[in-house]
Design a protein around this motif. Structure first.
Motif, short mmCIF file in Angstrom:
data_model
loop_
_atom_site.label_atom_id
_atom_site.label_comp_id
_atom_site.label_asym_id
_atom_site.label_seq_id
_atom_site.Cartn_x
_atom_site.Cartn_y
_atom_site.Cartn_z
N ILE A 23 0.84 -1.20 0.00
CA ILE A 23 0.00 0.00 0.00
C ILE A 23 0.87 1.25 0.00
CG2 ILE A 23 -1.69 1.33 1.34
CD1 ILE A 23 -2.85 -1.34 2.28
N PHE A 24 1.93 1.26 0.80
CA PHE A 24 2.84 2.42 0.81
C PHE A 24 3.47 2.62 -0.57
CE2 PHE A 24 3.82 2.28 5.63
CZ PHE A 24 2.77 3.14 5.87
N TRP A 25 3.93 1.52 -1.18
CA TRP A 25 4.55 1.60 -2.51
C TRP A 25 3.64 2.35 -3.48
CZ3 TRP A 25 9.02 1.38 -4.78
CH2 TRP A 25 10.01 0.47 -4.40
N PHE A 26 2.39 1.90 -3.52
CA PHE A 26 1.51 2.47 -4.55
C PHE A 26 1.00 3.85 -4.16
CE2 PHE A 26 1.65 -1.95 -5.79
CZ PHE A 26 1.87 -1.81 -7.15
N TYR A 27 0.85 4.08 -2.88
CA TYR A 27 0.42 5.39 -2.41
C TYR A 27 1.44 6.45 -2.83
CZ TYR A 27 -1.42 8.86 0.88
OH TYR A 27 -1.98 9.96 1.45
N PHE A 28 2.70 6.00 -2.83
CA PHE A 28 3.77 6.92 -3.16
C PHE A 28 4.09 6.90 -4.66
CE2 PHE A 28 8.15 5.93 -4.24
CZ PHE A 28 8.76 7.17 -4.20
N MET A 29 3.94 5.72 -5.27
CA MET A 29 4.45 5.56 -6.63
C MET A 29 3.44 5.93 -7.72
SD MET A 29 6.80 2.36 -7.66
CE MET A 29 5.51 1.43 -8.42
N VAL A 30 2.16 5.62 -7.51
CA VAL A 30 1.17 5.89 -8.55
C VAL A 30 1.16 7.37 -8.92
CG1 VAL A 30 -1.28 5.80 -9.15
CG2 VAL A 30 -0.21 3.87 -7.99
N PRO A 31 1.14 8.30 -7.96
CA PRO A 31 1.19 9.72 -8.33
C PRO A 31 2.47 10.08 -9.07
CG PRO A 31 0.63 9.47 -6.02
CD PRO A 31 1.04 8.13 -6.51
N LEU A 32 3.56 9.43 -8.69
CA LEU A 32 4.84 9.74 -9.32
C LEU A 32 4.84 9.34 -10.78
CD1 LEU A 32 7.26 11.00 -7.86
CD2 LEU A 32 8.30 8.73 -7.82
N ILE A 33 4.26 8.18 -11.07
CA ILE A 33 4.23 7.69 -12.44
C ILE A 33 3.25 8.51 -13.28
CG2 ILE A 33 3.57 5.73 -13.89
CD1 ILE A 33 4.72 3.93 -11.67
N LEU A 34 2.08 8.79 -12.69
CA LEU A 34 1.06 9.53 -13.45
C LEU A 34 1.37 11.03 -13.50
CD1 LEU A 34 -2.22 7.79 -12.28
CD2 LEU A 34 -0.97 7.46 -14.41
N GLY A 35 2.24 11.50 -12.61
CA GLY A 35 2.60 12.91 -12.64
C GLY A 35 1.60 13.82 -11.95
N ARG A 36 0.56 13.23 -11.33
CA ARG A 36 -0.37 14.08 -10.59
C ARG A 36 -0.89 13.29 -9.39
NH1 ARG A 36 -5.50 12.27 -12.05
NH2 ARG A 36 -5.40 10.81 -13.79
#
Lengths: 235, 216
Positions: free
Chosen positions: B70-83
């Motif tokens: 959950i931490f990975w995606f909480y942090f990573m999804v915005p980074l990949i999508l840029g928003r």
């Protein structure tokens, strides 16, 4: 994607120290939880297969309570509710004088939760031993405890060895829930490093690598245990 | 008798939380099944390389704790999508990919539980692999798999409580908010335990019944 990689920050102080301390707490939680859960789970598992109806019902209730409530909620109950319900002096000691109260609470919660799962595992293992083995033990004049100790349990343990190791991996993973009541174990430390440095990839990557290492080591241990324990005659 | 009227006062807040837990569970099951099926298809139709990739995927997701995922995606999804996308989207992505690993293993075990002779016979009868899977293997495997799917869904329902760490208001988080605000720790947590206990107990009993029906 715009990201400045900096893996070497993991070796800088204080972050390297944080990670190692986190790993230490994770291992400590898992081991303490396991040391309590294993005898408890074994006893409850044996009770589940007992000939006494009362024991079966009671142990079945025990298992259903600890398996049907989320571990996170169990942890909150141990942390927030149990000290309130204890007698005054004991509750006060729990809240005020016990060193590392978060650690011990989390370890207890893990232990009881895991004991419920282990009990089911032991019940399944004990029931998987062919009935003829019990009858043969009976026929040679062994008492029930003797049969359990010398005939049934050694075979049941061999049957459940693979799921038993994955239960240990589960307790390692579940120990991460202790972060919610303030134990700075591995996942909490990686989160903290991410917070301080905004280098989430490296921080979470390091934690992921540590957990994978634990899983690999457990796998190796299981394979070699299995090799040494396998009986010459197929069970 | 402890005073439980404050729970009645907060019933709609708690109910919204429960609804969120159930929605997350449903999303995780559907998304996880989709990912699981995709992974098994990769295993079945792409040979050694595909198998190794799926093995690695499953190993990683089963070795690390769900909170870390959950931490990975909480942090990573915005980074990949840029928003920023918020806790809700990242939690669903995390549950989908995490459950996908478990569901793919359940599917694989289910397919393996059908005896090898069935596949040989189907192939000998002139079917190709896809047809054999569709008409011979799958119908036999499905009854073995459904109870395990549902059991996994019950585990997921309990695991959705972990969105507490990204402050989504699921049932458990709603409970902790009320417990702290009203200072009624014992009653609030005890009620939450009872709700989870009854839901999971009923669901487990349902699965057991289904299993007996299939076994007949």
């Amino acid at each position: 994607m715009n990201y400045q990689w900096n893996w070497s920050l993991l070796l800088d102080e204080p972050y390297a120290g944080w990670l190692l301390a986190g790993l230490g707490w994770t291992v400590a939680l898992s081991v303490v939880g396991w040391v309590i859960a294993l005898p408890l789970g074994t006893a409850i598992g044996i009770a589940r297969t007992s000939s006494s109806r009362w024991l079966r019902v009671l142990s079945g209730f025990y298992v259903s309570v600890f398996r049907n409530i989320p571990l996170l909620l169990q942890m909150f109950v141990w942390f927030f509710v149990v000290p309130e319900l204890l007698p005054d002096r004991l509750g006060l000691w729990f809240k005020r004088d016990l060193p590392n109260p978060e650690f011990w609470t989390a370890a207890l919660a893990l232990a009881f939760y895991t004991s419920g799962r282990l009990a089911e595992l032991f019940r399944a293992g004990l029931q998987a031993v062919p009935r003829g083995q019990v009858m043969a033990a009976d026929a040679t004049g062994m008492s029930r405890p003797q049969a359990l100790r010398h005939v049934i349990m050694p075979q049941a343990l061999r049957i459940i060895l693979p799921p038993l190791t994955s239960e240990f991996l589960s307790i390692v993973k579940n120990s991460s829930l202790a972060l919610t009541i303030g134990v700075l174990e591995l996942t909490a430390q990686s989160r903290q490093i991410e917070n301080f440095t905004f280098h989430g990839f490296e921080a979470f990557g390091a934690a992921t690598a540590f957990y994978m290492l634990v899983a690999l080591i457990l796998n190796l241990v299981m394979v070699s245990l299995r090799r040494t324990l396998t009986l010459p005659v197929a069970v | 008798m402890p005073d439980l009227s404050f729970i009645a006062r907060n019933a709609s807040f708690l109910f919204d939380g429960l609804l969120l837990s159930l929605t997350l569970t449903a999303a995780g099951v559907i998304g996880g099944l989709a990912v699981g099926i995709a992974l098994v298809l990769v295993r079945l139709f792409t040979g050694v390389v595909g198998n190794c990739v799926v093995d690695a995927y499953v190993f990683v997701f089963r070795a690390i704790p769900l909170i870390l995922v959950i931490f990975w995606f909480y942090f990573m999804v915005p980074l990949i999508l840029g928003r920023p996308v918020g806790a809700w989207t990242s939690a669903i992505v995390a549950f989908t990919l995490f459950e996908g690993a478990y569901y793919s293993e359940i599917l694989r075990a289910g397919l393996k539980s059908v005896r090898a002779g069935q596949m040989h016979a189907a192939l000998a009868g002139g079917m190709n692999r896809a047809q054999a899977l569709r008409y011979v293997i799958f119908p036999q495997a499905i009854t073995a798999m459904i109870p395990i799917f549902l059991t996994q869904a019950i585990i997921l329902f309990q695991d959705t409580s972990l969105v507490f760490v990204v402050s989504l208001h699921d049932f458990l988080t709603a409970t902790t908010i009320i417990a702290n605000r009203d200072g009624r720790l014992v009653e609030t947590y005890a009620s939450a335990c009872l709700v989870y206990y009854l839901i999971c107990l009923a669901a487990t009993a349902g699965v057991d019944r289904l299993k007996r029906t299939f076994a007949r």
